[in-house]
Enzyme design. Structure first.
Site, PDB file in Angstrom:
ATOM      1  N   LYS A 112       0.877  -1.171   0.000  1.00  0.00           N
ATOM      2  CA  LYS A 112       0.000   0.000   0.000  1.00  0.00           C
ATOM      3  C   LYS A 112       0.916   1.223   0.000  1.00  0.00           C
ATOM      4  O   LYS A 112       1.443   1.628   1.018  1.00  0.00           O
ATOM      5  CB  LYS A 112      -0.900   0.009   1.243  1.00  0.00           C
ATOM      6  CG  LYS A 112      -2.234   0.771   1.049  1.00  0.00           C
ATOM      7  CD  LYS A 112      -2.087   2.243   0.695  1.00  0.00           C
ATOM      8  CE  LYS A 112      -1.698   3.074   1.897  1.00  0.00           C
ATOM      9  NZ  LYS A 112      -1.632   4.554   1.552  1.00  0.00           N
ATOM     10  N   GLU A 148       9.936   1.290  10.679  1.00  0.00           N
ATOM     11  CA  GLU A 148      10.959   2.320  10.511  1.00  0.00           C
ATOM     12  C   GLU A 148      10.237   3.658  10.650  1.00  0.00           C
ATOM     13  O   GLU A 148       9.458   4.037   9.789  1.00  0.00           O
ATOM     14  CB  GLU A 148      11.647   2.221   9.149  1.00  0.00           C
ATOM     15  CG  GLU A 148      12.818   3.172   9.062  1.00  0.00           C
ATOM     16  CD  GLU A 148      13.320   3.367   7.635  1.00  0.00           C
ATOM     17  OE1 GLU A 148      14.400   3.952   7.496  1.00  0.00           O
ATOM     18  OE2 GLU A 148      12.627   2.967   6.690  1.00  0.00           O
ATOM     19  N   CYS A 153      13.742  10.607   7.104  1.00  0.00           N
ATOM     20  CA  CYS A 153      13.701  10.299   8.536  1.00  0.00           C
ATOM     21  C   CYS A 153      15.075  10.409   9.182  1.00  0.00           C
ATOM     22  O   CYS A 153      15.176  10.600  10.392  1.00  0.00           O
ATOM     23  CB  CYS A 153      13.128   8.900   8.749  1.00  0.00           C
ATOM     24  SG  CYS A 153      13.944   7.602   7.806  1.00  0.00           S
ATOM     25  N   GLU A 158       9.840  16.124  15.079  1.00  0.00           N
ATOM     26  CA  GLU A 158      10.280  15.956  13.694  1.00  0.00           C
ATOM     27  C   GLU A 158       9.522  16.922  12.782  1.00  0.00           C
ATOM     28  O   GLU A 158       8.292  16.909  12.738  1.00  0.00           O
ATOM     29  CB  GLU A 158      10.044  14.515  13.237  1.00  0.00           C
ATOM     30  CG  GLU A 158      10.618  14.211  11.870  1.00  0.00           C
ATOM     31  CD  GLU A 158      10.484  12.747  11.497  1.00  0.00           C
ATOM     32  OE1 GLU A 158      11.430  12.189  10.912  1.00  0.00           O
ATOM     33  OE2 GLU A 158       9.423  12.154  11.794  1.00  0.00           O
TER      34      GLU A 158
END
Length: 496
Positions: A178, A253, A287, A387
């Site tokens: 997906k 992750e 990331c 973040e």
């Protein structure tokens, strides 16, 4: 306007229209112009894809294929990706705004992942375990799990799909992907190429759509043996809870707020370029971005001057232009999120010394944002703790090794870290003391399919890349065989 191309799901080796008949529009982030319409997947589409993957997993063409032959298919898939590298590169530039020259570089390495796992396919095996009874043979075997669900993000769609797909197929699983609703196209082409490479229909399936619809349906599907996810920490936590309740595995992750640390003995010119690469490459949409920059007070001014000077000279514009150095953010909400964090930083007391504004991208009108450097920040500010996922660096001074270790580790994340020093002893000390799954010394963003990586703390769970990740996609079976033909003793008769 001409009618937009309509993309269907890829299920069981065929392009399949969505059960609902609904599609959604994808746009070019550099121009805001519509690109195509993709199938809006739902639970019915996911159910069909999982059924196709289950059928392929049980199909003798896949189930009974030797591990060596699986490796041959992976190698062929790597070759086909190489043959379509320019098509993939341009496809991803239009979908998420990454630079064409960056994508060409990525596409040069993506086939290597398939070659690596092709070579590993027939090295997956168990071992014989010594026992106290010489007549009893005990050995282990590693078996594929079954159907793996892979949920992938928009920032590096092909690479991050590959990091899940290649080892999953190597181990003998089948997969339902997906992709992000912002970047549907490359996953569909990848599935087509898997079929062309010789993988049986249903071995690789793609259902496009939104995370709250198709993604959630995939996470909840009882036919899965595992979920592999790359994305936000909040979503990863929900997936971890859902998979744990069904006793299936998950590889996650997740986010990062990585420290990039410059000591006073570093090569400052190299360190400055490492800082720039760590936060401004890919417009900070990675990331592993080195978004927290810690600089020894003795070289703080020099390092900051170099970073600001380079940030102000970065060419912003059309990502298809070979001269462009910074493209747009991937979609409007992401640009607005970045702008919101910079405004928040200002309200917290941070000072913007360069950037801090949206850009028109040289007249293209897309979702551009200037490379931004924040100073007068501290570890308590949200712009330092959360973040941002954009081209925003928070630069802070430090005085000692102990000081910077404390600051660097004072975060919920633990994905990556950079260290710049010419002191070999310090390099090893820092690598040991930093709470990060990957530590780079005198470089940043180095990566290889051969090198495993794991996120610490809220940055994830499980391993990607390398031989270690095969354990994530197999289950361990222990087999005991009594080779003796002697009568089996009565368990209730005591022996003297």
């Amino acid at each position: 306007m001409p009618e937009l191309e309509q993309l269907h799901h890829f299920i069981g080796g065929e392009h399949v229209a969505p059960e609902s008949g609904e599609y959604f529009e994808s746009t070019n982030p550099a121009t805001r112009q519509p690109l195509y319409r993709a199938a809006r997947g739902n639970a019915a589409d996911i159910d069909r894809a999982v059924a196709a993957a289950q059928s392929a997993f049980a199909d003798p063409r896949w189930r009974d294929l030797s591990q060596t032959r699986r490796g041959h298919l992976l190698r062929r898939l790597g070759d086909l990706i190489g043959e379509h590298s320019e098509e993939f590169a341009r496809m991803e530039v239009l979908d998420n705004g990454k630079l064409l020259r960056e994508m060409r570089g990525q596409l040069a390495t993506v086939p290597e992942y398939y070659y690596y796992y092709a070579g590993l396919a027939d090295k997956i095996h168990g071992e014989v375990i010594p026992t106290s009874d010489r007549a009893v043979l005990n050995y282990t075997a590693r078996e594929p799990l079954g159907v793996v669900g892979a949920i992938t993000p928009w920032n590096s769609p092909l690479t991050l799909t590959t990091s899940k797909l290649a080892p999953a197929l190597c181990a003998g699983n089948t997969v339902v992907v997906k992709p992000s609703e912002h970047t549907s196209r490359s996953a569909l082409l990848l599935a087509e190429l898997a079929l062309a490479a010789g993988f049986p229909p249903g071995a690789v399936n793609v259902v496009t759509g939104f995370g709250s619809e198709a993604g959630q349906a995939l996470v909840d599907h009882t036919g899965l043996a595992k979920i592999s996810f790359t994305g936000s920490t909040a979503t990863g936590a929900r997936i971890a809870s859902a998979t744990a309740s069904r006793f299936i595995g998950s590889t996650l992750e997740l986010g990062g707020k990585s420290p990039n640390i410059v000591f006073d003995d570093a090569n400052i010119a190299n360190a400055a370029m490492g800082v720039v690469a760590g936060i401004f490459a890919a417009a900070g949409q990675t990331c592993i971005a080195g978004s927290r920059v810690f600089v020894h007070r003795a070289v703080y001014d020099e390092l900051l001057e170099r970073v600001v000077q380079r940030a102000e000279s970065i060419r912003i514009g059309d990502p298809l232009d070979e001269e462009t150095e910074l493209g747009p953010l991937a979609f409007a909400d992401q640009r607005d999120k970045v702008a919101g964090y910079v405004d928040l930083g200002r309200s917290e007391g941070a000072r913007v010394i360069t950037g801090g504004r949206p850009s028109d991208g040289g007249g293209l009108g897309g979702y551009f944002y200037e490379p931004t450097v924040l100073v007068d920040v501290n570890n308590d500010m949200r712009v330092v703790r959360e973040e941002i996922f954009g081209p925003v660096a928070a630069v802070m001074p430090f005085d000692s090794e102990d000081d910077v270790v404390r600051l660097a580790n004072d975060t919920e994340f633990g994905l990556a870290a950079g260290v710049w020093t010419t002191n070999l002893s310090r390099a090893h000390r820092m690598a040991a003391r930093l709470d990060a799954g990957t530590v780079w010394v005198n470089t940043y963003r180095a990566m290889s399919p051969m090198s495993p990586r794991e996120g610490f703390k809220a940055s994830g769970a499980g391993v990607e890349h390398g031989t270690e990740t095969i354990k994530e996609y197999t289950r361990l079976k222990s087999v005991w065989i009594n080779t003796s033909e002697d009568a089996v003793a009565d368990p209730f008769t005591m022996r003297s």
